[in-house]
Design a protein around this motif. Sequence first.
Motif, PDB file in Angstrom:
ATOM      1  N   ARG A 137      45.602 -99.637  31.858  1.00 26.45           N
ATOM      2  CA  ARG A 137      45.088 -98.623  31.904  1.00 26.45           C
ATOM      3  C   ARG A 137      45.134 -97.953  30.334  1.00 26.45           C
ATOM      4  N   ALA A 141      44.922 -91.579  28.607  1.00 23.69           N
ATOM      5  CA  ALA A 141      43.583 -91.155  28.767  1.00 23.69           C
ATOM      6  C   ALA A 141      43.421 -90.238  29.961  1.00 23.69           C
ATOM      7  N   PRO A 142      42.595 -89.274  29.881  1.00 23.89           N
ATOM      8  CA  PRO A 142      42.445 -88.330  30.999  1.00 23.89           C
ATOM      9  C   PRO A 142      41.983 -88.987  32.065  1.00 23.89           C
ATOM     10  N   LEU A 144      39.989 -91.149  34.838  1.00 24.21           N
ATOM     11  CA  LEU A 144      38.896 -92.225  34.458  1.00 24.21           C
ATOM     12  C   LEU A 144      37.898 -92.131  35.512  1.00 24.21           C
ATOM     13  N   GLU A 160      42.426 -87.096  40.051  1.00 26.04           N
ATOM     14  CA  GLU A 160      43.120 -86.060  39.024  1.00 26.04           C
ATOM     15  C   GLU A 160      44.357 -85.928  38.944  1.00 26.04           C
ATOM     16  N   LYS A 164      49.560 -91.623  37.343  1.00 24.52           N
ATOM     17  CA  LYS A 164      48.825 -92.289  36.483  1.00 24.52           C
ATOM     18  C   LYS A 164      49.805 -93.555  36.198  1.00 24.52           C
ATOM     19  N   LYS A 182      34.663 -94.504  32.017  1.00 26.28           N
ATOM     20  CA  LYS A 182      34.565 -93.309  31.075  1.00 26.28           C
ATOM     21  C   LYS A 182      35.810 -92.363  31.263  1.00 26.28           C
ATOM     22  N   ALA A 183      36.105 -91.744  30.059  1.00 22.70           N
ATOM     23  CA  ALA A 183      37.011 -90.467  30.101  1.00 22.70           C
ATOM     24  C   ALA A 183      36.121 -89.337  29.858  1.00 22.70           C
ATOM     25  N   VAL A 188      34.988 -95.426  27.535  1.00 21.68           N
ATOM     26  CA  VAL A 188      36.231 -96.107  27.101  1.00 21.68           C
ATOM     27  C   VAL A 188      36.219 -97.729  27.267  1.00 21.68           C
TER      28      VAL A 188
END
Length: 338
Positions: A137, A141-142, A144, A160, A164, A182-183, A188
């Motif tokens: 990962r 990153a926020p 995904l 969310e 992580k 995507k983030a 990404v």
Amino acid sequence: MTRQVSYAPLLTVDLRHRYYTGGTARSLSMRPTHATQQVLSGNLCRARVTPGRFELWYADQDGHAPARSMPADTILGFTLQSAAPDFDIVTQPDWGDGDLINHVLYFSNKGETGSSPLTLASQDAVLLPVRPRGFARPKDAPPLTLWRWFDDAEVWTEPEDGPKTGHINLMDVSEDGRYVLKAGSEVVLDFYLGSLSAGQILGAVELGWTDVSFDTKGDLPRAVTLQFLARTAPWLYMILPGKDQSLDGATITDPEGVPQFGAGVRSDDIRGRAGWIFRSDTARALAERSAPDGKLVLHPAAVGLQEPDPVTLPLPAPDGLQMDPDGAGLVFVVYVSL
């Protein structure tokens, strides 16, 4: 009462390659991905795989043909494999140093789903990195999301508020294919999610026909051609003359006598001997065999009243691809002893 079952063509894919004599990419074969094979089996379809051609046939049982009722958003995925170990050498585009191990050449008919027949060319394909269903990962990153590229459908969301971990787990995504990680709205990774490693496949194909109804036999079979280009690069002929023979003033021409190479340059170190190096005026496409009008002929310069016989030159072989001695990229090198 005996049920009558007949088969009719649903899809044909011709694999073409300009390197091979006759144009058929006979080293290539195309096979459904696991998820696509399940779809095809469930709709009573059979695949016929031959070198350079893929055919998909559907069953019609007394007018009942499940394949002609497949949903309009069905996407069929396939992989391309080659029996020739030098396929990446003879093919454009250039995969680069070592990239073939981690990338596949991706074809699709997105944006042209209503077209048949349709040609998809290798120069328009995309070289994609391949990832398995678990990979590292991106740090910090926020949350995904994963989107299927072909139809822009969101297929996976990272919790969310969950922990992580250092890896992304996509085991719940059953279909191989092209995806975008995507983030938020930021891309990404644009990649091919595959059950097979890139070392086992050369290419991937996704085909859909959202603008087509399969209800009408007149729409079938859908016909697609995958067209591969032969690799192009300058050609260098390293020619070792016979005893007391000079190639000063010699030319290399086509059969009509039109020069195709620059003037020969003398070198004192061609495999430890003196000889001449001839470089093509332009990059030339590699070919398995010469067409009659594509042969190259060496014309040694006349010595006094004596006109030496012309020499038909051999073609470069795939293993002749080397770094340019002048350091300007790749060239095909051919050694010739007269």
